[in-house]
Every structure is written in structure tokens, then in C-alpha cells.
Design a protein around this motif. Structure first.
Motif, PDB file in Angstrom:
ATOM      1  N   CYS A   1     -17.102  -0.144   2.115  1.00 57.82           N
ATOM      2  CA  CYS A   1     -17.386  -1.006   0.957  1.00 57.82           C
ATOM      3  C   CYS A   1     -16.106  -1.322   0.193  1.00 57.82           C
ATOM      4  O   CYS A   1     -15.894  -2.471  -0.229  1.00 57.82           O
ATOM      5  N   GLU A   2     -15.254  -0.301   0.010  1.00 51.75           N
ATOM      6  CA  GLU A   2     -14.006  -0.535  -0.708  1.00 51.75           C
ATOM      7  C   GLU A   2     -13.126  -1.529   0.036  1.00 51.75           C
ATOM      8  O   GLU A   2     -12.474  -2.381  -0.578  1.00 51.75           O
TER       9      GLU A   2
ATOM     10  N   LEU B   1     -16.531  -7.998  -8.971  1.00 50.11           N
ATOM     11  CA  LEU B   1     -15.825  -7.147  -8.008  1.00 50.11           C
ATOM     12  C   LEU B   1     -15.115  -5.996  -8.716  1.00 50.11           C
ATOM     13  O   LEU B   1     -15.048  -4.880  -8.189  1.00 50.11           O
ATOM     14  N   VAL B   2     -14.582  -6.258  -9.898  1.00 53.47           N
ATOM     15  CA  VAL B   2     -13.948  -5.184 -10.669  1.00 53.47           C
ATOM     16  C   VAL B   2     -14.975  -4.113 -11.034  1.00 53.47           C
ATOM     17  O   VAL B   2     -14.706  -2.902 -10.932  1.00 53.47           O
ATOM     18  N   VAL B   3     -16.169  -4.560 -11.448  1.00 56.83           N
ATOM     19  CA  VAL B   3     -17.242  -3.615 -11.770  1.00 56.83           C
ATOM     20  C   VAL B   3     -17.627  -2.805 -10.529  1.00 56.83           C
ATOM     21  O   VAL B   3     -17.838  -1.582 -10.591  1.00 56.83           O
ATOM     22  N   MET B   4     -17.709  -3.490  -9.394  1.00 58.63           N
ATOM     23  CA  MET B   4     -18.051  -2.807  -8.145  1.00 58.63           C
ATOM     24  C   MET B   4     -16.989  -1.772  -7.778  1.00 58.63           C
ATOM     25  O   MET B   4     -17.310  -0.662  -7.319  1.00 58.63           O
ATOM     26  N   GLN B   5     -15.717  -2.126  -7.965  1.00 56.61           N
ATOM     27  CA  GLN B   5     -14.648  -1.171  -7.679  1.00 56.61           C
ATOM     28  C   GLN B   5     -14.758   0.066  -8.564  1.00 56.61           C
ATOM     29  O   GLN B   5     -14.556   1.190  -8.101  1.00 56.61           O
TER      30      GLN B   5
ATOM     31  N   LEU C   1     -17.685   2.171  -7.290  1.00 56.69           N
ATOM     32  CA  LEU C   1     -17.327   2.881  -6.057  1.00 56.69           C
ATOM     33  C   LEU C   1     -16.420   4.073  -6.366  1.00 56.69           C
ATOM     34  O   LEU C   1     -16.555   5.145  -5.761  1.00 56.69           O
ATOM     35  N   SER C   2     -15.506   3.886  -7.303  1.00 59.72           N
ATOM     36  CA  SER C   2     -14.622   4.988  -7.700  1.00 59.72           C
ATOM     37  C   SER C   2     -15.421   6.129  -8.328  1.00 59.72           C
ATOM     38  O   SER C   2     -15.162   7.315  -8.070  1.00 59.72           O
ATOM     39  N   ASN C   3     -16.408   5.784  -9.147  1.00 60.24           N
ATOM     40  CA  ASN C   3     -17.256   6.818  -9.766  1.00 60.24           C
ATOM     41  C   ASN C   3     -18.051   7.583  -8.705  1.00 60.24           C
ATOM     42  O   ASN C   3     -18.168   8.812  -8.759  1.00 60.24           O
TER      43      ASN C   3
ATOM     44  N   LEU D   1     -18.819  12.381  -5.187  1.00 63.87           N
ATOM     45  CA  LEU D   1     -18.866  12.951  -3.835  1.00 63.87           C
ATOM     46  C   LEU D   1     -17.858  14.084  -3.690  1.00 63.87           C
ATOM     47  O   LEU D   1     -18.140  15.101  -3.042  1.00 63.87           O
ATOM     48  N   ARG D   2     -16.672  13.902  -4.304  1.00 62.94           N
ATOM     49  CA  ARG D   2     -15.661  14.964  -4.219  1.00 62.94           C
ATOM     50  C   ARG D   2     -16.162  16.224  -4.924  1.00 62.94           C
ATOM     51  O   ARG D   2     -15.957  17.339  -4.447  1.00 62.94           O
TER      52      ARG D   2
END
Length: 546
Positions: free
Chosen positions: A236-237, A519-523, A526-528, A533-534
Motif C-alpha cells: 500500500c505504501e 494521499l497524505v492522510v493515507m500515508q 499507514l504509518s500509524n 504492528l511494531r
């Protein structure tokens, strides 16, 4: 279970099951992914069916299947790409990969490629070296084991390699000799068979959550969704980053269209300058002709004109003034109006042509927004042809009749002020100096003149130059006003084009900007998710500590 065909995968599975349920041979025997599951049937029986999703399931009464589901996959060197795809798609779902190598050709190119692929899923891999009974002695076996372990560690960057050397056929034969089929007979204690027994013990231990291998299984099982999520997030990223780059390119393309008006204006400025030079040249030529006419008229030798102004006081226009108005200024005004009219048409035509180019460029790149842009009102399109004709207004405000009368008045004032006080004799003597051909005769004539006549003639050139300077100043003033008006027309035309382009570009800019914002919101989302996950991965890894 994975490996090349003819590596003995089916033999290993049959040995685990304790019965020859699967076909064995030197040609590919597994064409699909086969799920082996337990069902209470008579010993030796099986029931197979194909599920609607394409999975091939065989139900067997083998006791080991009560603890696990064995999945037999096509070989790593299968010919059909569909079989390869099915195998690779199933790997992420497995708890343990039992990878069967053949003693006669360990670690082939296809096996190494598949193992490297499976590493991205961080799966637990147990290697089974089958057909070890082909080795003549223990030394050959140890060399083979060392070769395989070293290469797996080097190729897969693995620290610990679990490798069981077995002979699946010997193990199956030994099991078939045991009535209970629960453990290998004592007579089957040779190396390859006993190692198969160790393999089975490891598998059962791996299923037991209270053992270290069992804890590893639980940890790997819990990590599998995270690994899959990582792959999905990474994909996705990649897509979002790529789409963001494309969106930035689209926004840059729209801005290039808008900013292209500046480049167009610079090119137009050069052509506009030639139009201005054409009109300035016309004014300069006209001014020069008027000056010539003034010089020809304001001569002392023009006794009839002087006398007419000084003594007769005639109010009618002289032939010289009529020539200035009708033969010089009049045609020049018409010529200037024609040039300025063409200039206005040129501005409108260039704007219209360029505006359509911009519009076509936008519509070609983003055809889906054409209908939205077609709703623009007429006033927007009217901007392309709108020219205020300030230059023409300057010419229209220039009154050629008033200019001619002004010249007439200046002629009259000049003659009257110069010769009005001399009388007939003084005027005649004064005018004589302008027609005598020699200096001596001029001096004799001047001797006959009164002091006033002498001074009048002496000041005449200065007065005439004053009139000429006024003519030139008026010409310069008109040239300046006209040039400024033409510049204004040019500037307003470019501003109108710029407004038009900004209006037609706005829907495209808004769409691209909104796309970038999404797209910025999506990025960020995805980062969150990646951070969560980490955190979850750390918690799963800590399960081994408790």
C-alpha cells in the motif's frame, strides 16, 4: 510440505501417516495443493473431494492427522505456473514448512529460489534429507549434511538449521511391520529410521504449547498475520507513494499551464514591440512632414502670407494650414487607426489561439473533467477576445482640425508679433534681406531698414524654431500617449488570458490538490498502523520470556 518432485515428499508423508496413501514415483504426482485431514474411517480407506474454492482435501484415518493438517504441495520445479502460484500463495498460511531434499541432488536452483521466497514470511523451516540410504558410509552422509547446512546458512542468512537425514521408505516399511503403528520397532534402530522417529517427536513437540518448539510455533503463528500485514502495508505504501508522485506531477503540469502565460507574454512582448514601433514610426514621419511644412511656411520670403496676417488680419485658413490638416495629419490619423485596429485584432486572435491550446491540453490530460469545465459561463470565454482599444481611443481623442487651427494661430501670432510694428516700408526692407542673393546686397538692404526691421529679421529664426519645437513636442507627447495606451492594451490582454487560464485550470488544480490531501492522510494512517504492528510484534516476541 515442500520440495522438488521426486525428492520423496509423498514418501515422507506416507511414512508420517503410516500407510501408503499417496502415490510415489519419479514423475510429478501432486498436481494441486492437497490437504490431508483426519476422519474416522476404516484403516487404509480415504475420501477425497474438491472444494468450491478449488482446494483438494483428502480425509484419512491416520492418527497423526488428529494433531495436525498436512498439506502436500506441488514441487518447486513444477512446469505449470498455476501450480507454482498456488504453492507460493499457501506458504504464508502454514505454521511450519517441512522442506524435503533428495540425497541424490540436494539444494537445486529451484529449491534455493523457493526458500529465498519463503524467507520473506519468516516461517519456521525444517529440512528433511530423504533417501540417505544411498550413501555408502557415515562419512559420505556427514559430508552431505555439512554441505547442506553450510549452504543454507550462507544462502538464507540463517543461524540454526534443523536437518533430519532419513529414509522415508525404510521408516514406512518399519511402521508397517509394527501392528500398533504407534512407534518404530526395536529392529528398526538403524540411523536413517531412528532419525525419522526424531523428526516425528519434533513435530509433536512443535504442536505442544508447553514446549520450547511449541512456544515458537505459537509465536510464529501469531506473527504470521503481522508479517502478512507488513507485506500489505508495504504494498500500500508503494502504491500510495507512487500515486502521490503522479499527483505531484499532475499538479506540476497544471501549474505549468498556468505559468505558461508568462512565457507566452514574453514572446508576445517582442511582437507587440514591433507594432508599437510601427505606430511610432508613423508619428515620427508625420511630425517630420509637419516640420517641413512649417519651415516652408515660416519664411521671411513669404511676403504674401506675412502681409495677409500683419495687415489684412484674415481669419480664414491658409493653404499651408490646409495642407497640414488634409495632406499630412488626416491620412496619418487614418493610417494609425488602421494599425491600431489590426493590433487589437492581433491581440484577440493570439489570446484566443493560446487559450484554446491551454484548454485542449488540460482536457486531453484529464478528459473526465471536460463536462465540468464546459459549464463555464460566456464571460470567461469572452476574456480571450476582450481588448479595450486604448490606443485607438488616443487617436480618436486627437482632433486633427484643432491641431491645424493651432498651427494657424501660431503662424499668425508669429508674423504679427515679429513684423506688426514695422509698417509697409520697414516690412518691405526687412523682407528684402531674405531674397537678396549676396552678402553685400543684404548689407545694403539692411542699411535701408530701420533698427526695428533689423531686429525683427534677426529674431525671426528663433521664433520659427520655437514653433518647430512645439510641433516636435506635440509629436513626442502623442507618441508617448499612444505607446503607453498600446502597452496598456497588451497588459490587459495578457491579464485576461491569465484570468481565463486560472479559471479553466481551477477544477483540475482542486481535484489534484484534493487527491494529494487524501494521499497524505493515507500515508499518515499507514504509518500509524505500522507503528501499532511494531508494538504488537514486540508483545508477541515477549511471549517467550513469560
Amino acid at each position: 510440505m515442500q520440495g522438488e518432485f521426486n525428492s520423496g515428499k509423498s514418501s515422507v508423508i506416507n511414512a508420517l501417516l503410516g500407510e501408503r496413501y499417496l502415490k510415489e514415483g519419479v514423475v510429478p504426482t501432486t498436481n494441486e495443493i492437497t490437504f490431508l485431514r483426519y476422519m474416522d474411517l476404516d484403516f487404509g480407506e480415504q475420501r477425497c473431494e474438491t472444494q468450491p474454492d478449488g482446494q483438494y482435501i483428502c480425509y484419512l484415518p491416520a492418527p497423526i492427522l488428529k494433531e495436525m493438517t498436512i498439506v502436500d504441495t506441488p514441487g518447486t520445479n513444477v512446469i505449470l505456473q498455476r501450480q507454482q502460484r498456488l504453492t507460493e500463495e499457501f506458504v504464508p498460511r502454514a505454521d511450519l514448512l517441512l522442506f524435503v531434499l533428495s540425497a541424490d541432488r540436494p539444494l537445486t536452483a529451484s529449491e534455493i529460489a523457493f526458500l529465498r521466497y519463503s524467507q520473506q514470511w519468516k516461517k519456521k523451516v525444517v529440512f528433511v534429507l530423504n533417501k540417505v540410504d544411498i550413501y555408502q558410509n557415515t562419512r559420505e552422509l556427514e559430508e552431505a549434511l555439512s554441505f547442506i547446512k553450510d549452504n543454507i546458512q550462507r544462502l538464507l542468512n540463517a543461524e540454526d538449521v534443523i536437518l533430519y537425514p532419513v529414509s522415508a521408505r525404510s521408516a514406512l516399511e518399519a511402521k508397517l511391520l509394527s501392528p500398533s503403528n504407534e512407534e518404530l520397532p526395536v529392529s528398526a534402530s538403524h540411523y536413517d529410521v531412528s532419525n525419522f522417529y526424531k523428526l516425528e517427536n519434533f513435530l509433536f513437540s512443535f504442536l505442544d504449547g508447553s514446549t520450547i518448539p511449541g512456544m515458537d510455533r505459537m509465536r510464529l503463528k501469531l506473527e504470521t498475520p503481522i508479517v502478512i500485514a507488513d507485506k500489505l502495508i508495504s504494498a500500500c505504501e508503494t502504491l500510495v507513494t507512487q500515486d502521490y508522485r503522479y499527483a505531484k506531477q499532475d499538479l506540476s503540469a497544471v501549474n505549468d499551464v498556468v505559468n505558461g502565460v508568462n512565457d507566452f507574454a514574453m514572446n508576445m512582448e517582442t511582437e507587440s514591440l514591433s507594432w508599437r514601433r510601427q505606430t511610432l514610426s508613423l508619428i515620427e514621419t508625420t511630425t517630420s512632414r509637419v516640420v517641413e511644412q512649417v519651415e516652408a511656411t515660416l519664411r521671411v520670403s513669404n511676403f504674401d502670407i506675412i502681409a495677409s496676417y500683419v495687415f489684412n488680419g484674415e481669419k480664414h485658413t491658409t493653404p499651408a494650414t490646409s495642407r497640414i490638416q488634409n495632406d499630412i495629419i488626416g491620412p496619418s490619423v487614418l493610417a494609425a487607426q488602421s494599425i491600431l485596429e489590426e493590433y487589437g485584432k492581433w491581440l484577440g486572435s493570439k489570446n484566443t489561439q493560446q487559450g484554446r491550446l491551454y484548454k485542449d491540453s488540460l482536457e486531453k490530460r484529464w478528459p473526465l473533467l471536460v463536462s465540468e469545465n464546459s459549464l463555464m459561463n460566456f464571460e470567461t470565454y469572452e476574456l480571450l477576445t476582450k481588448v479595450d482599444q486604448s490606443g485607438s481611443q488616443v487617436i480618436e481623442n486627437f482632433n486633427r482640425s484643432a491641431a491645424s487651427k493651432s498651427f494657424e494661430q501660431e503662424f499668425r501670432e508669429m508674423f504679427v508679433e515679429t513684423f506688426g510694428q514695422l509698417g509697409v516700408a520697414g516690412l518691405s526692407a526687412s523682407l528684402l534681406t531674405s531674397v537678396l542673393p549676396t552678402t553685400l546686397e543684404d548689407l545694403l538692404a539692411l542699411g535701408l531698414c530701420s533698427a526695428g526691421g533689423y531686429l525683427a529679421v534677426l529674431n525671426f529664426p528663433n521664433r520659427r524654431q520655437s514653433v518647430i519645437d512645439k510641433v516636435k513636442k506635440r509629436g513626442d507627447t502623442l507618441a508617448y500617449e499612444l505607446e503607453e495606451a498600446m502597452k496598456k492594451d497588451f497588459t490587459e490582454a495578457i491579464e485576461n488570458l491569465d484570468t481565463f487560464v486560472r479559471v479553466i485550470s481551477k477544477p483540475y488544480q482542486d481535484q489534484v490538490q484534493n487527491r494529494l490531501n487524501r494521499l497524505v492522510v493515507m500515508q499518515e494512517e499507514l504509518s500509524n498502523i505500522e507503528r501499532k504492528l511494531r508494538t504488537l510484534q514486540i508483545e508477541i516476541q515477549n511471549l517467550n520470556v513469560s
